[in-house]
Design a protein around this motif. Structure first.
Motif, PDB file in Angstrom:
ATOM      1  N   VAL A   9       0.836  -1.204   0.000  1.00  0.00           N
ATOM      2  CA  VAL A   9       0.000   0.000   0.000  1.00  0.00           C
ATOM      3  C   VAL A   9       0.871   1.255   0.000  1.00  0.00           C
ATOM      4  N   ALA A  10       1.951   1.222   0.781  1.00  0.00           N
ATOM      5  CA  ALA A  10       2.859   2.368   0.805  1.00  0.00           C
ATOM      6  C   ALA A  10       3.503   2.577  -0.553  1.00  0.00           C
ATOM      7  N   ALA A  11       3.910   1.489  -1.206  1.00  0.00           N
ATOM      8  CA  ALA A  11       4.524   1.616  -2.528  1.00  0.00           C
ATOM      9  C   ALA A  11       3.547   2.195  -3.541  1.00  0.00           C
ATOM     10  N   GLN A  12       2.300   1.742  -3.496  1.00  0.00           N
ATOM     11  CA  GLN A  12       1.287   2.236  -4.423  1.00  0.00           C
ATOM     12  C   GLN A  12       1.068   3.737  -4.284  1.00  0.00           C
ATOM     13  N   ASN A  13       1.153   4.230  -3.056  1.00  0.00           N
ATOM     14  CA  ASN A  13       0.887   5.653  -2.814  1.00  0.00           C
ATOM     15  C   ASN A  13       2.135   6.523  -2.892  1.00  0.00           C
ATOM     16  N   LEU A  14       3.299   5.950  -2.564  1.00  0.00           N
ATOM     17  CA  LEU A  14       4.508   6.756  -2.522  1.00  0.00           C
ATOM     18  C   LEU A  14       5.207   6.875  -3.873  1.00  0.00           C
ATOM     19  N   ILE A  15       5.183   5.809  -4.682  1.00  0.00           N
ATOM     20  CA  ILE A  15       5.897   5.851  -5.966  1.00  0.00           C
ATOM     21  C   ILE A  15       5.428   7.015  -6.848  1.00  0.00           C
ATOM     22  N   PRO A  16       4.105   7.254  -6.986  1.00  0.00           N
ATOM     23  CA  PRO A  16       3.694   8.409  -7.802  1.00  0.00           C
ATOM     24  C   PRO A  16       4.097   9.755  -7.184  1.00  0.00           C
ATOM     25  N   LEU A  17       4.260   9.802  -5.866  1.00  0.00           N
ATOM     26  CA  LEU A  17       4.559  11.069  -5.198  1.00  0.00           C
ATOM     27  C   LEU A  17       6.053  11.379  -5.146  1.00  0.00           C
ATOM     28  N   ILE A  18       6.860  10.413  -4.744  1.00  0.00           N
ATOM     29  CA  ILE A  18       8.285  10.675  -4.517  1.00  0.00           C
ATOM     30  C   ILE A  18       9.196   9.815  -5.392  1.00  0.00           C
ATOM     31  N   GLY A  19       8.615   8.923  -6.185  1.00  0.00           N
ATOM     32  CA  GLY A  19       9.422   8.093  -7.069  1.00  0.00           C
ATOM     33  C   GLY A  19       9.844   6.783  -6.427  1.00  0.00           C
ATOM     34  N   PHE A  20      10.325   5.859  -7.252  1.00  0.00           N
ATOM     35  CA  PHE A  20      10.696   4.520  -6.788  1.00  0.00           C
ATOM     36  C   PHE A  20      11.869   4.578  -5.815  1.00  0.00           C
ATOM     37  N   ARG A  21      12.895   5.355  -6.140  1.00  0.00           N
ATOM     38  CA  ARG A  21      14.093   5.383  -5.309  1.00  0.00           C
ATOM     39  C   ARG A  21      13.803   5.838  -3.875  1.00  0.00           C
ATOM     40  N   TRP A  22      13.083   6.945  -3.734  1.00  0.00           N
ATOM     41  CA  TRP A  22      12.813   7.447  -2.395  1.00  0.00           C
ATOM     42  C   TRP A  22      11.817   6.569  -1.647  1.00  0.00           C
ATOM     43  N   THR A  23      10.963   5.878  -2.386  1.00  0.00           N
ATOM     44  CA  THR A  23      10.064   4.913  -1.735  1.00  0.00           C
ATOM     45  C   THR A  23      10.871   3.803  -1.066  1.00  0.00           C
TER      46      THR A  23
END
Length: 431
Positions: free
Chosen positions: A201-215
């Motif tokens: 769930v965190a990956a689904q919401n964070l990747i669009p916001l901060i990108g894969f690396r920062w996730t």
């Protein structure tokens, strides 16, 4: 200084106490007193408290370990889907799956070494070192751009570090609990279920916001916090023992029930991780959105939390192996139903599979026995997802892949029944 040098062994405790008592007894009573002390010492050390602050802190610490290991690794499906659609666009799915299957396998394979090391007293230093490697490899994953880089950091590094963390933690919980061991073990694996929900769930919401690396970096900071607390709270109850033999105790396989149980574990893991690896990809192929496909894994793992707790309560009533047979044999037919039922039922197996291995011998050799079992079933973990990927590539669909995975699990369940019969000597009974 090693842990074995810091902790007294059972043998040394016997020597110290018997020496101090010898000053206060007559010579003709000495032999009788020493024999009585041996029996008293073994009884005192073998009786688990089944509760108390230290015991439940061990459960809490192990829950943090399962959150950081299986909770993270069971979220592999989100990485499989992301790599197929973005980072490794031109790499075959079956090749990408080797990263996940290597993670799963290395979570089990090092148990052969860690179990023996734990029995001998080497726990704290290897556990801390593995915690550092886990966090470091998570941060390094964020910097990877090619398959071989991801394979080394996420597949080998994360998998091996998780392997050095999980097995000793489970044995420590078994030292603190006996009659309530099923409940304690299932409670620890709730951490894995929560992690398996949180990370997708965190990956689904964070990747669009901060990108894969920062996730991934956020995940690294989370693991740093959880493993820091686990290193503080996880304490063994029993001192180490000088059990004869090396890493691999071939005499254990003279027990036909134990040998059959190991084979059943290999067969179950051949099919177990197919669903967690490919359910996100299969959801997209039948029309689900990519956004929803990330939540499918979270749904499966949320259901597993209920399966883990209920199986622990039931396992203390009818036996761990009997509970695994009932839960693991359950199947489903629709996408969300599959996710819910699979997660609910397989949570029981993940929660309890160490309990029968512990029960099939002496407690002082439990670490090595559990380690051998986990190392062997790791062979199923490493082979299962790539075989499923090959079947999917060859057939162009997941129907035959489902037959393969389901058939492997059902055959493993049949072997569980055989192992129960060999251990009890009858068709039914608590085990």
């Amino acid at each position: 200084m090693s842990d074995s040098e810091k902790l007294p062994t059972i043998e040394s405790l016997r020597g110290i106490d018997s020496a101090s008592e010898s000053k206060h007894i007559l010579p003709h009573d000495k032999q009788k007193t020493e024999a009585g002390f041996d029996h008293e010492l073994q009884t005192r050390l073998s009786e688990a408290p089944d509760g108390g602050i230290r015991a439940w802190l061990a459960v809490f610490a192990t829950a943090l370990v399962t959150f950081s290991t299986f909770g993270f690794l069971n979220s592999w499906g989100i990485f499989q889907a992301y790599y197929e659609g973005n980072l490794l666009l031109h790499t075959p799915p079956s090749t990408i799956a080797w990263i996940g299957s290597t993670q799963y396998a290395l979570t089990y394979l090092p148990a052969l070494a860690t179990g023996r090391m734990f029995d001998l007293g080497y726990f704290k230093i290897p556990f801390f070192a593995a915690s550092c490697v886990l966090v470091m490899c998570t941060f390094l994953t964020a910097e990877c751009t090619q398959f071989w880089q991801l394979f080394l950091t996420q597949g080998v590094g994360l998998g091996a570090s998780c392997g050095f963390l999980f097995s000793p933690a489970i044995v420590i919980v078994s030292q603190w609990f006996s009659k309530r061991r099923g409940l304690a073990l299932s409670t620890t694996t709730v951490g894995a279920a929560l992690g398996s929900i949180l990370f997708p769930v965190a990956a689904q919401n964070l990747i669009p916001l901060i990108g894969f690396r920062w996730t991934i970096r956020v995940f690294g900071f989370m693991l740093m916090a959880t493993m820091g607390m686990a290193n503080i709270f996880l304490k063994r109850r029993l001192p180490p023992t000088k059990v004869r033999g090396g890493l691999f105790n071939l005499k254990a396989f003279r027990n036909k029930a134990y040998s059959t149980y190991c084979v059943s574990g290999i067969m179950i893991l051949l099919g177990l991780y197919t669903e967690l690896t490919y359910i996100s990809v299969s959801a997209v192929t039948i029309g689900a959105s990519k956004g929803f496909s990330f939540y499918i894994i979270a749904i499966a793992n949320a259901a597993s939390a209920f399966g883990r707790l209920s199986s622990g309560l039931l396992g203390d009533k009818i036996g761990a192996l009997n509970t695994m047979v009932i839960y693991t044999a359950i199947t489903g037919s629709q996408l969300i139903a599959i996710a819910i039922i699979h997660g609910f039922s397989i949570g029981a197996y993940i929660s309890l599979y160490s309990a029968p291995a512990v029960a099939m011998g002496r407690m002082e050799d439990a670490g090595r026995r559990v380690g051998m079992f986990m190392s062997l079933i790791g062979l199923g973990g490493v082979a299962g997802p790539p075989i499923s990927g090959v079947i999917y590539t060859a057939t162009g669909g997941f129907i035959d892949t489902g037959y393969y995975a389901g058939g492997s699990i059902i055959f493993g369940v049949a072997l569980l029944l055989v192992a129960r019969y060999l251990h009890l000597g009858r068709l039914w009974g608590k085990f």
